[in-house]
Scaffold this active site. Structure first.
Site, PDB file in Angstrom:
ATOM      1  N   TYR A 150       6.615   3.617  -5.957  1.00  0.00           N
ATOM      2  CA  TYR A 150       6.963   3.469  -4.545  1.00  0.00           C
ATOM      3  C   TYR A 150       8.439   3.152  -4.285  1.00  0.00           C
ATOM      4  O   TYR A 150       8.855   3.107  -3.134  1.00  0.00           O
ATOM      5  CB  TYR A 150       6.118   2.342  -3.928  1.00  0.00           C
ATOM      6  CG  TYR A 150       4.767   2.816  -3.435  1.00  0.00           C
ATOM      7  CD1 TYR A 150       3.788   3.210  -4.334  1.00  0.00           C
ATOM      8  CD2 TYR A 150       4.471   2.865  -2.079  1.00  0.00           C
ATOM      9  CE1 TYR A 150       2.551   3.649  -3.885  1.00  0.00           C
ATOM     10  CE2 TYR A 150       3.237   3.299  -1.629  1.00  0.00           C
ATOM     11  CZ  TYR A 150       2.284   3.683  -2.534  1.00  0.00           C
ATOM     12  OH  TYR A 150       1.058   4.110  -2.087  1.00  0.00           O
ATOM     13  N   LYS A 201      -2.863   3.482 -16.865  1.00  0.00           N
ATOM     14  CA  LYS A 201      -3.120   4.800 -17.454  1.00  0.00           C
ATOM     15  C   LYS A 201      -2.228   4.907 -18.682  1.00  0.00           C
ATOM     16  O   LYS A 201      -1.449   5.859 -18.852  1.00  0.00           O
ATOM     17  CB  LYS A 201      -2.820   5.889 -16.405  1.00  0.00           C
ATOM     18  CG  LYS A 201      -3.221   7.288 -16.793  1.00  0.00           C
ATOM     19  CD  LYS A 201      -4.713   7.535 -16.856  1.00  0.00           C
ATOM     20  CE  LYS A 201      -4.986   8.920 -17.417  1.00  0.00           C
ATOM     21  NZ  LYS A 201      -6.406   9.129 -17.755  1.00  0.00           N
ATOM     22  N   ASP A 234      -8.955   5.954 -14.285  1.00  0.00           N
ATOM     23  CA  ASP A 234     -10.019   6.938 -13.996  1.00  0.00           C
ATOM     24  C   ASP A 234     -11.390   6.323 -14.272  1.00  0.00           C
ATOM     25  O   ASP A 234     -12.338   6.480 -13.500  1.00  0.00           O
ATOM     26  CB  ASP A 234      -9.793   8.251 -14.774  1.00  0.00           C
ATOM     27  CG  ASP A 234      -9.419   8.061 -16.235  1.00  0.00           C
ATOM     28  OD1 ASP A 234      -9.198   6.908 -16.667  1.00  0.00           O
ATOM     29  OD2 ASP A 234      -9.353   9.080 -16.961  1.00  0.00           O
ATOM     30  N   ASP A 258      -3.220   1.314  -4.321  1.00  0.00           N
ATOM     31  CA  ASP A 258      -3.383   1.973  -3.016  1.00  0.00           C
ATOM     32  C   ASP A 258      -4.676   2.784  -3.022  1.00  0.00           C
ATOM     33  O   ASP A 258      -5.492   2.704  -2.094  1.00  0.00           O
ATOM     34  CB  ASP A 258      -2.179   2.888  -2.757  1.00  0.00           C
ATOM     35  CG  ASP A 258      -2.315   3.660  -1.453  1.00  0.00           C
ATOM     36  OD1 ASP A 258      -2.681   3.035  -0.439  1.00  0.00           O
ATOM     37  OD2 ASP A 258      -2.087   4.880  -1.458  1.00  0.00           O
ATOM     38  N   ASP A 262      -8.712   1.864  -1.174  1.00  0.00           N
ATOM     39  CA  ASP A 262      -9.472   2.697  -0.231  1.00  0.00           C
ATOM     40  C   ASP A 262     -10.877   2.955  -0.779  1.00  0.00           C
ATOM     41  O   ASP A 262     -11.857   2.938  -0.026  1.00  0.00           O
ATOM     42  CB  ASP A 262      -8.768   4.042   0.024  1.00  0.00           C
ATOM     43  CG  ASP A 262      -7.796   3.988   1.203  1.00  0.00           C
ATOM     44  OD1 ASP A 262      -7.233   2.904   1.457  1.00  0.00           O
ATOM     45  OD2 ASP A 262      -7.598   5.027   1.864  1.00  0.00           O
TER      46      ASP A 262
HETATM   47  C1  IPM Z   1      -1.263   1.431   2.611  1.00  0.00           C
HETATM   48  C2  IPM Z   1      -0.660   2.766   3.013  1.00  0.00           C
HETATM   49  C3  IPM Z   1       0.811   2.828   2.620  1.00  0.00           C
HETATM   50  C4  IPM Z   1       0.873   2.687   1.112  1.00  0.00           C
HETATM   51  C5  IPM Z   1       1.547   4.090   3.085  1.00  0.00           C
HETATM   52  C6  IPM Z   1       1.533   4.220   4.595  1.00  0.00           C
HETATM   53  C7  IPM Z   1       2.960   4.170   2.590  1.00  0.00           C
HETATM   54  O1  IPM Z   1      -1.401   3.806   2.480  1.00  0.00           O
HETATM   55  O2  IPM Z   1      -0.769   0.381   3.068  1.00  0.00           O
HETATM   56  O3  IPM Z   1      -2.252   1.426   1.872  1.00  0.00           O
HETATM   57  O4  IPM Z   1       0.684   3.670   0.376  1.00  0.00           O
HETATM   58  O5  IPM Z   1       1.098   1.580   0.656  1.00  0.00           O
HETATM   59 MN    MN Z   2      -3.263   3.158   1.532  1.00  0.00          MN
END
Ligand code: IPM
Ligand code: MN
Ligand code: NAD
Length: 368
Positions: A150, A201, A234, A258, A262
């Site tokens: 990042y 990884k 993975d 990240d 999710d």
């Molecule tokens: C998050 C988002 C951000 C990230 C993006 C918007 C850059 O997906 O906060 O999870 O990848 O950190």
């Molecule tokens: Mn995110």
């Protein structure tokens, strides 16, 4: 620092950055619920919470070419205890430059190295996994938040030609890797959790993730009371779905964190419910829902505010206001159990209706 009150004192200053899209819809609801829980009652004097709102986001960027204004970082650092953040992202800014400047800018410049993303199932019916109950899905994901892929180190060579090459460097410092791994172990120990899983990884990323391997080996040796293990990313993704009961604390790098946060969010009902804290212990820290600006539903008044409210609970916890944080979580739990929720959770309520309900719920509990 204007008011040095991060030890649970009676007042705090909060910077509110709603941002774009549904960030502008869910954040006011979270503020409403925080105000309700901080209100004076007959049992106590309440909490004096000052909110200052900032209009940083796509509109301002497009109009004034300003993303993160000059001096903003120092002002937030010196004058605020915490930041309540909505989301950034707008189809009119395809490069996402303003989001990179503001969100990643704050994470990096405030050195918020811990991205804490709890995964907690508030109702069995929300998990897509068969036969999993609330107690089966409860883990904390710690995402390294200041390094990795990042950092924006990279470039193009022969751009816009058939021979174009693009580079993006994965930057990992020993100090950066060590502090997030250590934080994960310290958190586990403090919370009485028994298991820490580090994920990388290293079988393919033979330099950057070799460093993670070596640092993990060194740090885990200091925490013999904790059952530590390693999984490749993975395999971790697969195991989180096969049997999420295995995990108490997961620690990983910026990009993998990240993605699996999710995944974890969906295990527990989706992005609408998932909170996060971008933390540097003892310094001004930033709290936000895990979700983005959701342009596909923005402006419709149907975004789920629970992720933002749970992020607010994390913020109150960070301020040392544990009963207030608990009260917010209890209200979310009650809303979920009474099905007073938005469409993403199978309900028919609007963002504002849910916010009002939560505010009334915490106010009632305060007066009981
Ligand atoms: C998050 C988002 C951000 C990230 C993006 C918007 C850059 O997906 O906060 O999870 O990848 O950190
Ligand atoms: Mn995110
Ligand atoms: P998103 O999280 O905005 O949306 C993904 C899906 O989840 C969409 O279908 C959306 O409608 C749904 N969703 C998300 N939050 C919801 C909520 N509170 N209630 C109901 N449904 C919800 O992810 P995306 O679509 O990939 O990204 C949209 C924009 O947001 C992009 O510009 C992206 O870069 C940005 N983004 C920002 C952040 C952040 O500010 N922290 C996080 C993720 C994405």
């Amino acid at each position: 620092m204007a008011i040095p009150l991060r030890d649970g004192g009676p007042a705090a200053r909060i910077a509110v950055i709603p941002g774009d899209g549904i960030g502008k819809e869910v954040t006011p609801e979270a503020v409403k619920v925080i105000k309700a829980v901080c209100a004076p009652t007959k049992r106590g004097t309440g909490r004096n919470m000052e909110f200052v709102e900032f209009d940083w986001g796509a509109d301002k960027y497009l109009k004034e070419k300003v993303s993160l204004p000059p001096g903003a970082v120092e002002m937030l650092r010196d004058e605020f205890d915490a930041i309540l953040f909505g989301a950034l992202g707008d189809p009119r800014v395809p490069s996402n430059q303003h989001a990179a400047d503001i969100l990643l800018g704050l994470r990096f410049k405030l050195d918020l190295y811990v991205n804490a993303r709890p995964v907690e199932l508030y109702h069995q019916k929300f998990t897509p996994l068969r036969d999993r109950r609330e107690e089966d899905i409860r883990m904390m994901v710690f995402r390294e938040n200041t390094e990795g892929l990042y950092v924006g180190v990279g470039g193009f060579f022969k751009k816009d030609t058939p021979d174009e090459i693009a580079f993006q460097e994965d930057v990992n410092s020993r100090k950066g890797v060590e502090r997030i791994i250590r934080y994960a172990f310290e958190y586990a120990r403090a919370k009485g959790l028994k298991r820490v899983c580090m994920s990388d990884k290293s079988n393919a990323m033979t330099f950057a993730h070799d460093l993670w391997q070596r640092v993990f080996k060194q740090v885990r040796a200091e925490y013999a009371d904790i059952d530590s293990r390693h999984l490749y990313i993975d395999t971790l993704a697969m195991e989180m779905i096969r049997d999420p009961r295995q995990f108490d604390v997961i620690v990983t790098n910026n990009l993998f964190g990240d993605i699996i946060s999710d995944l974890g969010a969906q295990l527990a009902g989706g992005l609408g419910l998932a909170p996060s804290g971008n933390i540097h212990p003892g310094r001004t820290s930033l709290f936000e829902p895990v979700h983005g600006s959701a342009p596909n539903i923005a402006g419709k008044g149907i975004a789920n505010p629970l992720g933002s409210v749970l992020a607010s609970a994390m913020m109150l916890e960070f301020l040392g206001w544990h009963p207030e944080a608990q009260s917010l979580r209890a209200a979310v739990k009650a809303a979920v159990h009474e099905n007073f929720v938005t469409a993403d959770l199978g309900g028919d309520k609007s963002t504002i209706q849910v916010g009002d309900w939560l505010a009334a719920s915490v106010a009632k509990n305060l007066s009981d």
